[in-house]
Motif scaffolding. Sequence first.
Motif, PDB file in Angstrom:
ATOM      1  N   GLU A  79     -10.516   6.163  -3.216  1.00 42.70           N
ATOM      2  CA  GLU A  79      -9.127   5.720  -3.359  1.00 42.70           C
ATOM      3  C   GLU A  79      -8.740   5.468  -4.805  1.00 42.70           C
ATOM      4  O   GLU A  79      -7.549   5.400  -5.135  1.00 42.70           O
ATOM      5  N   HIS A  80      -9.731   5.340  -5.662  1.00 48.67           N
ATOM      6  CA  HIS A  80      -9.444   5.056  -7.070  1.00 48.67           C
ATOM      7  C   HIS A  80      -9.436   6.316  -7.938  1.00 48.67           C
ATOM      8  O   HIS A  80      -9.213   6.224  -9.146  1.00 48.67           O
ATOM      9  N   LEU A  81      -9.676   7.459  -7.306  1.00 48.84           N
ATOM     10  CA  LEU A  81      -9.730   8.709  -8.061  1.00 48.84           C
ATOM     11  C   LEU A  81      -8.378   9.415  -8.060  1.00 48.84           C
ATOM     12  O   LEU A  81      -7.644   9.368  -7.065  1.00 48.84           O
ATOM     13  N   ASN A  82      -8.065  10.078  -9.177  1.00 45.91           N
ATOM     14  CA  ASN A  82      -6.864  10.918  -9.197  1.00 45.91           C
ATOM     15  C   ASN A  82      -7.223  12.284  -8.614  1.00 45.91           C
ATOM     16  O   ASN A  82      -8.354  12.507  -8.164  1.00 45.91           O
ATOM     17  N   ASP A  83      -6.280  13.212  -8.625  1.00 50.67           N
ATOM     18  CA  ASP A  83      -6.514  14.522  -8.006  1.00 50.67           C
ATOM     19  C   ASP A  83      -7.691  15.261  -8.642  1.00 50.67           C
ATOM     20  O   ASP A  83      -8.493  15.895  -7.946  1.00 50.67           O
ATOM     21  N   VAL A  84      -7.770  15.176  -9.958  1.00 46.76           N
ATOM     22  CA  VAL A  84      -8.866  15.852 -10.659  1.00 46.76           C
ATOM     23  C   VAL A  84     -10.205  15.234 -10.270  1.00 46.76           C
ATOM     24  O   VAL A  84     -11.186  15.937 -10.006  1.00 46.76           O
ATOM     25  N   GLY A  85     -10.244  13.922 -10.212  1.00 43.44           N
ATOM     26  CA  GLY A  85     -11.468  13.225  -9.849  1.00 43.44           C
ATOM     27  C   GLY A  85     -11.885  13.518  -8.417  1.00 43.44           C
ATOM     28  O   GLY A  85     -13.076  13.665  -8.125  1.00 43.44           O
ATOM     29  N   ARG A  86     -10.915  13.600  -7.520  1.00 41.81           N
ATOM     30  CA  ARG A  86     -11.232  13.893  -6.122  1.00 41.81           C
ATOM     31  C   ARG A  86     -11.779  15.312  -5.965  1.00 41.81           C
ATOM     32  O   ARG A  86     -12.706  15.551  -5.196  1.00 41.81           O
ATOM     33  N   ARG A  87     -11.188  16.234  -6.702  1.00 43.45           N
ATOM     34  CA  ARG A  87     -11.688  17.606  -6.645  1.00 43.45           C
ATOM     35  C   ARG A  87     -13.117  17.673  -7.184  1.00 43.45           C
ATOM     36  O   ARG A  87     -13.974  18.361  -6.616  1.00 43.45           O
ATOM     37  N   ALA A  88     -13.368  16.938  -8.252  1.00 48.33           N
ATOM     38  CA  ALA A  88     -14.724  16.918  -8.823  1.00 48.33           C
ATOM     39  C   ALA A  88     -15.713  16.294  -7.841  1.00 48.33           C
ATOM     40  O   ALA A  88     -16.860  16.756  -7.720  1.00 48.33           O
ATOM     41  N   ALA A  89     -15.278  15.264  -7.123  1.00 45.30           N
ATOM     42  CA  ALA A  89     -16.151  14.610  -6.152  1.00 45.30           C
ATOM     43  C   ALA A  89     -16.502  15.568  -5.012  1.00 45.30           C
ATOM     44  O   ALA A  89     -17.649  15.605  -4.545  1.00 45.30           O
ATOM     45  N   LYS A  90     -15.521  16.333  -4.563  1.00 47.87           N
ATOM     46  CA  LYS A  90     -15.778  17.314  -3.505  1.00 47.87           C
ATOM     47  C   LYS A  90     -16.760  18.378  -3.991  1.00 47.87           C
ATOM     48  O   LYS A  90     -17.657  18.803  -3.257  1.00 47.87           O
ATOM     49  N   ARG A  91     -16.595  18.787  -5.227  1.00 45.91           N
ATOM     50  CA  ARG A  91     -17.478  19.816  -5.774  1.00 45.91           C
ATOM     51  C   ARG A  91     -18.908  19.301  -5.914  1.00 45.91           C
ATOM     52  O   ARG A  91     -19.862  20.053  -5.706  1.00 45.91           O
ATOM     53  N   ASP A  92     -19.041  18.035  -6.250  1.00 46.43           N
ATOM     54  CA  ASP A  92     -20.381  17.454  -6.338  1.00 46.43           C
ATOM     55  C   ASP A  92     -21.079  17.492  -4.981  1.00 46.43           C
ATOM     56  O   ASP A  92     -22.296  17.704  -4.897  1.00 46.43           O
ATOM     57  N   GLU A  93     -20.303  17.291  -3.924  1.00 46.70           N
ATOM     58  CA  GLU A  93     -20.866  17.273  -2.573  1.00 46.70           C
ATOM     59  C   GLU A  93     -21.457  18.631  -2.188  1.00 46.70           C
ATOM     60  O   GLU A  93     -22.445  18.699  -1.450  1.00 46.70           O
TER      61      GLU A  93
END
Length: 245
Positions: free
Chosen positions: A50-64
Motif C-alpha cells: 500500500e505504500h508503493l507507487n506504480d513503479v514500485g508495485r511493478r518492481a515488486a511484481k517483477r521480483d516475485e
Amino acid sequence: MSKFFADVINTLDMNRQAQKQVGEIMRIQLGIKNGAKEKAAGAEKSARWEHLNDVGRRAAKRDEIANYVKSNAQARMALRKLRANIKSSLPKLPGREKDDLAGVLQDQEFRAYVRGLPQEQRDRAQRLHPDIAAAVARAPAELSGVPEAIHTELVNDMLRKTHGAELAKFAADVAAMEMADELIRAADKEIRAAAEVQHGTDFRFWAKPLVDPLLSEAGVDFDELYRRTEPEALNVLGSLASAAE
C-alpha cells in the motif's frame, strides 16, 4: 491452449532421451505459463504494498517472478543444446569403403557419365539406374552437374532406404522440440504480461541482469537467445525432413 500442451506432453515417447528432456522442459514451462500472473500478484500481499507507487508495485511484481525469467532462459538454452546434439547425431549417407578402390573408380565414371548428359537428362537424374544415382548422391552435386535440389532428392532417397526408421524417430524428436519452443514463447508472453512489460527494451532492461550470469557461463548472447527464429530454422533435419516421411 494449456490442455493442448498437456496433451502433447502425454504423447511424448519417454523411451527417447530427447523427448524425455523435452517433456521435462515443457512441464516446467507450462507451470510458468499457467502461474505467472498469480505468482506476480503475490506481491500484493506484502505489508509494504500500500505504500508503493506504480513503479514500485511493478518492481515488486517483477521480483516475485524473477526466477520464472531465469527458468525460461534456461529452457531456451536447453532446447538449443538438444537441437545441436540431434543435428550432430543425424545419420550420414553411407559412402564407399576406403579400400574399395574399384567402387570409388566406378563412382567417378558414373558421375563423369552424368556430367556429360544433356541438362534435361541431368534434371531427371532420379530416373537413372540406381547404381548411377547412388554414385551421384555420394559426392557433391557439382561433380555430376546435377541441380542441387535433384541431388538432395537422391541423397534423401538413399537415406530413406538405409536409415528410414532412424530418421522417423529423429523427426518425432524434432516435432516435440518445436512444440516445446512454442510453449517456451507462450510462457515468456505470460511472464511479460504479469510483469507489466511495456516493450522489448523494457524487458531487456529488466531480464538481462537476471539471466546474464547464466548466459555468460554458457557462452550465449542475450539478444540472440531471445531473437525470434523462423520455424524452418528450428527444424534441424533440414532437407532430411523429406527422407523421414
